[in-house]
Enzyme design. Sequence first.
Site, PDB file in Angstrom:
ATOM      1  CE  LYS A 284      -4.005  -1.742   2.586  1.00 46.18           C
ATOM      2  NZ  LYS A 284      -4.981  -1.587   1.493  1.00 46.18           N
ATOM      3  NE  ARG A 358     -10.917  -9.799  -2.061  1.00 47.21           N
ATOM      4  CZ  ARG A 358     -11.248  -8.894  -2.971  1.00 47.21           C
ATOM      5  NH1 ARG A 358     -11.587  -9.274  -4.197  1.00 47.21           N
ATOM      6  NH2 ARG A 358     -11.260  -7.613  -2.682  1.00 47.21           N
TER       7      ARG A 358
HETATM    8  N1  BES Z   1      -8.230  -3.585   4.301  1.00 45.50           N
HETATM    9  C1  BES Z   1      -8.340  -3.209   2.945  1.00 45.50           C
HETATM   10  C2  BES Z   1      -9.615  -2.421   2.650  1.00 45.50           C
HETATM   11  C3  BES Z   1      -9.698  -1.036   3.212  1.00 45.50           C
HETATM   12  C4  BES Z   1      -9.165   0.024   2.511  1.00 45.50           C
HETATM   13  C5  BES Z   1     -10.362  -0.806   4.385  1.00 45.50           C
HETATM   14  C6  BES Z   1      -9.275   1.302   3.011  1.00 45.50           C
HETATM   15  C7  BES Z   1     -10.486   0.473   4.871  1.00 45.50           C
HETATM   16  C8  BES Z   1      -9.936   1.532   4.204  1.00 45.50           C
HETATM   17  C9  BES Z   1      -8.357  -4.431   2.053  1.00 45.50           C
HETATM   18  O1  BES Z   1      -7.605  -5.518   2.480  1.00 45.50           O
HETATM   19  C10 BES Z   1      -7.801  -4.019   0.748  1.00 45.50           C
HETATM   20  O2  BES Z   1      -6.652  -3.680   0.704  1.00 45.50           O
HETATM   21  N2  BES Z   1      -8.617  -4.040  -0.297  1.00 45.50           N
HETATM   22  C11 BES Z   1      -8.204  -3.629  -1.588  1.00 45.50           C
HETATM   23  C12 BES Z   1      -8.752  -4.617  -2.572  1.00 45.50           C
HETATM   24  C13 BES Z   1      -8.194  -4.480  -3.942  1.00 45.50           C
HETATM   25  C14 BES Z   1      -6.746  -4.861  -3.961  1.00 45.50           C
HETATM   26  C15 BES Z   1      -8.991  -5.353  -4.881  1.00 45.50           C
HETATM   27  C16 BES Z   1      -8.748  -2.247  -1.839  1.00 45.50           C
HETATM   28  O3  BES Z   1      -9.862  -1.935  -1.399  1.00 45.50           O
HETATM   29  O4  BES Z   1      -8.045  -1.447  -2.442  1.00 45.50           O
HETATM   30 MN    MN Z   2      -5.576  -5.345   1.866  1.00 44.34          MN
END
Ligand code: BES
Ligand code: MN
Length: 515
Positions: A284, A358
Amino acid sequence: MTTCKVGFTQKSILSYPGAMSVFLVAEIGKKQPKSDSLIRTVVKELSALGDFKGKKDESLILYPGNLKTGKSFACRRVLLVGIGEINKAGTQDQLLEIFRKAGGTISQSAKKVKADELLLVLPEFVDDARKKFAASMVEGILLGNYRFRSYKKKDDRKNKYKGLKTITIHGKGGGLRRAVNRARIGAEAAISARDMANEPANHWTPEHFAKFGRDLARNSVLVCRVIGKNQIEKLGMGGIIAVNQGSAIEPRVVILEHRPKNYRTTVLLVGKGITFDSGGVSLKPAAGMEDMKYDMCGGAAVISTMQAVADNKPGVRVVAIVPTTDNMSGSSAVKPGDVITHYNGVTSEVINTDAEGRLILADALAYGIEKYSPDCVIDLATLTGAVIIGLGHHRSGLMSNNDVLADALSAAGEATGEKVWRLPLDQEYSEQLDSEVADVKNIGGRAAGSITAGAYLKKFVGDTPWAHLDIAGTAWEFTKKSYIPKGPSGIGVRLLLDFIARCSTLKFVERKKDK
Ligand code: BES
Ligand code: MN
Ligand code: ZN
């Protein structure tokens, strides 16, 4: 956790000797605000002056020595809290939320003058469902009273105020007592979820989830089982192993069970317990990454719900499962393109290691359904950033394969102020997850990101009535409300408790009639 006692008294209001007596005042159009007889003269005067009208969220602290009430209050302060035009409030759920917010305003006002005790006067002018309103107010006070100061210097002079310590309710009756007690149990469970979430990732690891579960079981009717790393491997929970393999910290699967005698319904709760989500190899961006310590809020919600279940002892069996690990990018981390095998044998191509929630939920769902044969399953997860784009911070995303379950959760959401909004889950969304090399891939492209995440989970629940709550937008930065402080909201706990209370009468599947 700050503990606040809730007691009752039937002694005269005037004789309360504490820091603050609290009265509610309602608006009725342009007429005199509605208030209790003890404060009517002063309210009349204040409204004529234009200083206090009883509007929603309005509050005013008075000093009884100077009050022209003709009454002599023994308390040091009188707090007036406005609740607006309650006659126009609409549904009872909306009215309950008004009282919950009034509760939050009471906590904020107590903080201003550093009052650590108060007498809550239930307004004379609401007589229907008084118990419920009182319960909502207490819920709001307790939730609004929350603070997390574990890592602040103990002798910090500015922060000496420790919040409310005692709430005394003016009223009587076993019914009132029971309703208020239930509200207290729910609020304390939500507070416990906030505490877990506030802990930084170096102080809240998978083993902390396990310890919480074991401690809870030791002091209650619940049974706790913790599955360690070896067993997770042996069981073939390939999603949890994949997410964990870049980390120096071991994963756990924490299970808590409430199993009453003669139960007819089993509810399975599953919560995402990612104690820190760096994204893994699909790293990230740095800005805001610290918020990813909150990626365990689904797990916190379901395990804290069990804390309340242990006290409420509902007639339904409730099982909570928290798959928990952090998501790191160590040299043995799972890589984009790797293929993993889930608990139920489904293979998955990991295109993006940041879509890790997931992966761990899939194993937990398949395992929990096989092991406990639940009548329904609900999972809670901070699963996608996309749900924030879709619904903002005011409603959690709901996806489900069952209308009865979805409707019950929607109703629980309205009743608790933890509102949800259902998104579709048609087959076409599942097809976005078709992989060239495995049974599925773990992302479905930019379009409908929250739904494709839900569609991934759907592949692991079979025909079991199931609902998925994406709480990424509400687990923190939830709607600004007097009873929701900055930081984690504890969302999901009160919603699940409300659902559990009403679920024994639900028929998720049409039972075939005997011929
Ligand atoms: N934990 C994150 C989702 C999230 C993002 C929660 C911002 C709260 C605030 C999750 O694991 C994630 O990183 N999801 C990705 C999925 C994508 C790679 C398909 C996302 O939402 O960017
Ligand atoms: Mn994630
Ligand atoms: Zn995550």
